[in-house]
Design an enzyme around this catalytic site. Structure first.
Site, short mmCIF file in Angstrom:
data_model
loop_
_atom_site.label_atom_id
_atom_site.label_comp_id
_atom_site.label_asym_id
_atom_site.label_seq_id
_atom_site.Cartn_x
_atom_site.Cartn_y
_atom_site.Cartn_z
N LYS A 15 15.44 -6.32 -10.39
CA LYS A 15 15.63 -4.97 -10.94
C LYS A 15 17.01 -4.45 -10.54
O LYS A 15 17.75 -3.94 -11.36
CB LYS A 15 14.52 -4.05 -10.43
CG LYS A 15 14.60 -2.64 -10.95
CD LYS A 15 13.39 -1.83 -10.54
CE LYS A 15 13.63 -0.36 -10.89
NZ LYS A 15 12.52 0.50 -10.50
N GLU A 33 17.78 -11.94 -0.91
CA GLU A 33 17.11 -13.23 -1.10
C GLU A 33 17.41 -13.80 -2.49
O GLU A 33 17.74 -14.97 -2.65
CB GLU A 33 15.58 -13.06 -0.98
CG GLU A 33 15.09 -12.72 0.41
CD GLU A 33 14.88 -11.24 0.59
OE1 GLU A 33 15.69 -10.43 0.06
OE2 GLU A 33 13.92 -10.87 1.30
N GLY A 93 9.20 -2.02 -9.58
CA GLY A 93 9.23 -3.48 -9.42
C GLY A 93 7.84 -4.11 -9.51
O GLY A 93 7.63 -5.10 -10.21
N ARG A 94 6.88 -3.50 -8.84
CA ARG A 94 5.53 -4.09 -8.80
C ARG A 94 4.72 -3.79 -10.06
O ARG A 94 3.57 -4.19 -10.16
CB ARG A 94 4.80 -3.65 -7.54
CG ARG A 94 4.77 -2.15 -7.30
CD ARG A 94 4.32 -1.82 -5.87
NE ARG A 94 4.41 -0.41 -5.57
CZ ARG A 94 5.49 0.20 -5.12
NH1 ARG A 94 6.61 -0.47 -4.95
NH2 ARG A 94 5.49 1.50 -4.84
N GLU A 119 2.14 -1.88 -1.20
CA GLU A 119 3.47 -1.26 -1.30
C GLU A 119 3.34 0.12 -1.95
O GLU A 119 4.15 0.99 -1.73
CB GLU A 119 4.42 -2.17 -2.11
CG GLU A 119 5.89 -1.87 -1.88
CD GLU A 119 6.84 -2.93 -2.41
OE1 GLU A 119 7.39 -3.70 -1.62
OE2 GLU A 119 7.03 -2.98 -3.63
N HIS A 140 -16.17 -21.39 2.63
CA HIS A 140 -16.13 -22.37 3.71
C HIS A 140 -15.04 -22.03 4.71
O HIS A 140 -14.62 -22.89 5.49
CB HIS A 140 -15.93 -23.77 3.13
CG HIS A 140 -17.05 -24.13 2.20
ND1 HIS A 140 -18.21 -24.76 2.64
CD2 HIS A 140 -17.23 -23.90 0.88
CE1 HIS A 140 -19.02 -24.92 1.60
NE2 HIS A 140 -18.45 -24.40 0.52
N LYS A 153 15.35 -4.62 6.05
CA LYS A 153 16.51 -5.13 5.29
C LYS A 153 17.81 -4.74 5.98
O LYS A 153 18.71 -5.56 6.15
CB LYS A 153 16.53 -4.54 3.87
CG LYS A 153 15.48 -5.07 2.92
CD LYS A 153 15.76 -4.51 1.51
CE LYS A 153 14.57 -4.67 0.59
NZ LYS A 153 14.71 -3.96 -0.68
O1 F6P Z 1 10.24 -5.37 -1.40
C1 F6P Z 1 10.95 -4.29 -1.86
C2 F6P Z 1 11.33 -4.44 -3.31
O2 F6P Z 1 12.17 -3.38 -3.64
C3 F6P Z 1 10.12 -4.47 -4.25
O3 F6P Z 1 9.61 -3.23 -4.54
C4 F6P Z 1 10.69 -5.19 -5.41
O4 F6P Z 1 9.68 -5.63 -6.26
C5 F6P Z 1 11.45 -6.29 -4.70
O5 F6P Z 1 11.99 -5.65 -3.57
C6 F6P Z 1 12.51 -6.96 -5.51
O6 F6P Z 1 13.51 -6.08 -5.93
P1 F6P Z 1 14.52 -6.47 -7.08
O7 F6P Z 1 13.75 -6.73 -8.31
O8 F6P Z 1 15.45 -5.30 -7.21
O9 F6P Z 1 15.26 -7.71 -6.65
#
Ligand code: F6P
Length: 543
Positions: free
Chosen positions: A204, A210, A264-265, A350, A381, A509
């Site tokens: 987003k 990452e 995002g979620r 979240e 199990h 972060k």
């Molecule tokens: O974990 C925090 C967060 O902002 C989530 O809400 C989001 O889904 C994720 O990081 C990834 O963010 P982006 O799509 O901006 O890379």
């Protein structure tokens, strides 16, 4: 002024006290109508909530709670595009992404339906051409593998969905890289051929460390094999940050946008779902959207007492606030739903893992539960022992399809029998008398019976919902995800928290950024606490 949430929730306690003398076993015995009174059909989904510790009086108090908490008003504000995400000053309009009508929806006076349709059309056209080979890689070879690089909402939704819908996957094999741990990308790339691989950088913000680290490594891997010029043919991007995508070198017609009013979620319905569309095809993706839209209509129009997400949310609040149960298990009897609980963890935790109300005042009641789960029968199990006889009571959602894998009908019958048996066992339990007569029948001596009985007693009265659907199709899955989205919304409204921000992930972060030079050895760590300093020293000694 904060709403008096604690006062509203306190009314539940009296009901819980009244019902504490009851047992579900007796409640079923005394009410032959219990199943029909406490079950609901939304069209595609069927919910049996009769195995919950409620009676009509308790349900009425819970429904009053929803009314007094302004659930319907907040729902209508959300759908009207108001900025209910207060701390980020944004609308929450993921429902617009799957809206099926021809009418236009507006946010801040702007028609959002037009750009939604434009992006969807671009996704459909690109997907169709990539799937049939009309759009190929830089050497003219058909793309066979797509790697979605993203994390959190830019990974969990698509990864969960393509696994759930594996029978619908054709032409393109989807892969997902999310973790900054190099083993994630290493293991994924190890099985791939650069000539036939496409990367989707899904973010987003297009700044998530990452994702950008993985995207840069993927780009290097591709450029080393096919040259820098090939990057344009092997990378697409999905983001709200169009400038950053262009800067990364993504061709303009391969950037699929979305908007800040999509959390995002809640973004699997947007271009973040491109990997899903590529894998299952545009028609199936449309069905997936239509399924969610069906649940939206149910949520927006069904009266509260017949509203599936509302009922599930209220039962969750009931156990969290009146009984003090802190976790909630989601147990799909559906192996392909193996990532569903992980997906719901972000969606729920979240969203509602918050300790302040919408106006910033501290909450003095419990909010979001810990959500977890694994598919049955495997879980039986592993951890079910604790669910049946442990000291914590864990409310459960069982999910089951009437039609399973057609090639193995006998398996599905056993799966269904196990699913129903678990909710029955949790509800009924097994009394000491029942245990004794069982052991007597087995010919055990009196002393053996006395010794064994306490170990074999099940308290029962342990709550569960069962959600049943005909078959796990794109439409069913769309329904299911939207059901839980709205459940989380209703709970957030009752707890008066902002379900649409996530400040709690920021501190880690920031600190990781500050620690990186110390991990790399280019800065000293004197400003850190002794534990962090000690860990850094130990790390440097071992590396
Ligand atoms: O974990 C925090 C967060 O902002 C989530 O809400 C989001 O889904 C994720 O990081 C990834 O963010 P982006 O799509 O901006 O890379």
């Amino acid at each position: 002024m904060p709403k008096n949430v604690a006062e509203n929730l306190a009314k539940l306690k009296a009901e819980q006290n009244r019902l504490s003398r009851e047992h579900l076993r007796r409640m079923f015995k005394n009410d032959p109508q219990r199943f029909s009174n406490f079950s609901l059909n939304s069209g595609t989904l069927f919910l049996d909530y009769s195995k919950n510790i409620v009676d009509q009086e308790a349900m009425n108090v819970l429904l009053d709670l929803a009314r007094n908490s302004g659930v319907e008003q907040l729902r209508d504000k959300m759908w009207a595009g108001e900025h209910i995400n207060l701390t980020e000053d944004r609308a929450v309009m993921h429902m617009a992404l799957r809206h099926q009508g021809d009418d236009d929806l507006h946010v801040d006076g702007e028609n959002v339906s037009a750009p939604i349709r434009t992006v969807l059309a671009a996704m459909r056209s690109y997907s169709a051409k990539l799937r049939n080979g009309e759009i190929a890689g830089s050497t003219g070879t058909k793309i066979t593998d797509v790697v979605n690089i993203g994390i959190g909402g830019s990974d969990l939704g698509p990864a969960m969905v393509v696994r759930a819908l594996s029978p619908y996957v054709s032409e393109i094999k989807p892969h997902f890289v999310s973790n900054v741990d190099g083993s994630d990308i290493a293991d994924t790339l190890a099985g791939l051929d650069p000539e036939t691989t496409l990367f989707i950088v899904a973010s987003k913000t297009f700044t998530t460390d990452e994702t950008m680290t993985n995207a840069n490594s993927a780009r290097k891997w591709l450029a080393e094999a096919l040259g820098d010029k090939a990057v344009g043919d092997h990378f697409v991007a999905v983001s709200t940050n169009l400038d950053a995508c262009a800067e990364f070198g993504i061709q303009e017609d391969r950037i699929f946008g979305f908007w800040d009013w999509v959390g995002g979620r809640y973004s699997v319905w947007s271009a973040i779902g491109l990997s899903v569309m590529l894998a299952i095809g545009p028609e199936n993706f449309d069905e997936f959207l239509a399924g969610a839209a069906e649940m939206d209509q149910h949520f927006l129009t069904a009266p509260l007492d017949k509203n599936m997400p509302v009922i599930m949310a209220l039962l969750g609040v009931w156990y969290r606030n009146a009984f003090g149960y802190s976790t909630h298990a989601v147990l799909p009897y559906d192996e392909r739903m193996g990532r569903f609980a992980a997906y719901l963890q972000q969606q729920d935790m979240e969203s509602n893992g918050k300790s302040v109300q919408r106006d910033g005042s501290t909450v003095d009641y419990a909010t979001g539960p810990i959500v977890w789960g694994e598919p049955g029968t495997n879980g039986q199990h592993a951890f079910y022992q604790l669910i049946h006889q442990g000291t914590d009571v864990i409310p459960v959602d069982f999910l089951i399809a009437a039609q399973g894998e057609t090639d193995y009908p006998e398996h599905h019958e056993k799966l269904v029998a196990n699913c129903f048996a678990q909710s029955e066992a949790l509800m009924l339990g097994k009394t000491a008398d029942e245990v004794r007569s069982e052991l007597e029948a087995q010919g055990l001596s009196d002393s053996e019976i006395e010794e064994l009985t306490p170990h074999k007693v099940f308290p029962g009265n342990r709550p569960s919902n069962t959600i049943m659907y005909q078959k796990l199709t794109p439409k069913t899955l769309g329904n299911l995800i939207a059901l839980y989205e709205h459940k989380v919304f209703v709970q957030g409204a009752i707890w008066n928290v902002n379900s649409y921000d996530q400040w709690g992930v920021e501190l880690g972060k920031q600190l990781a950024k500050a620690l990186l030079p110390k991990v790399q050895g280019s800065a000293d760590a004197k400003d850190h606490d002794s534990s962090t300093q000690g860990l850094l020293e130990h790390f440097h000694a071992l590396r």
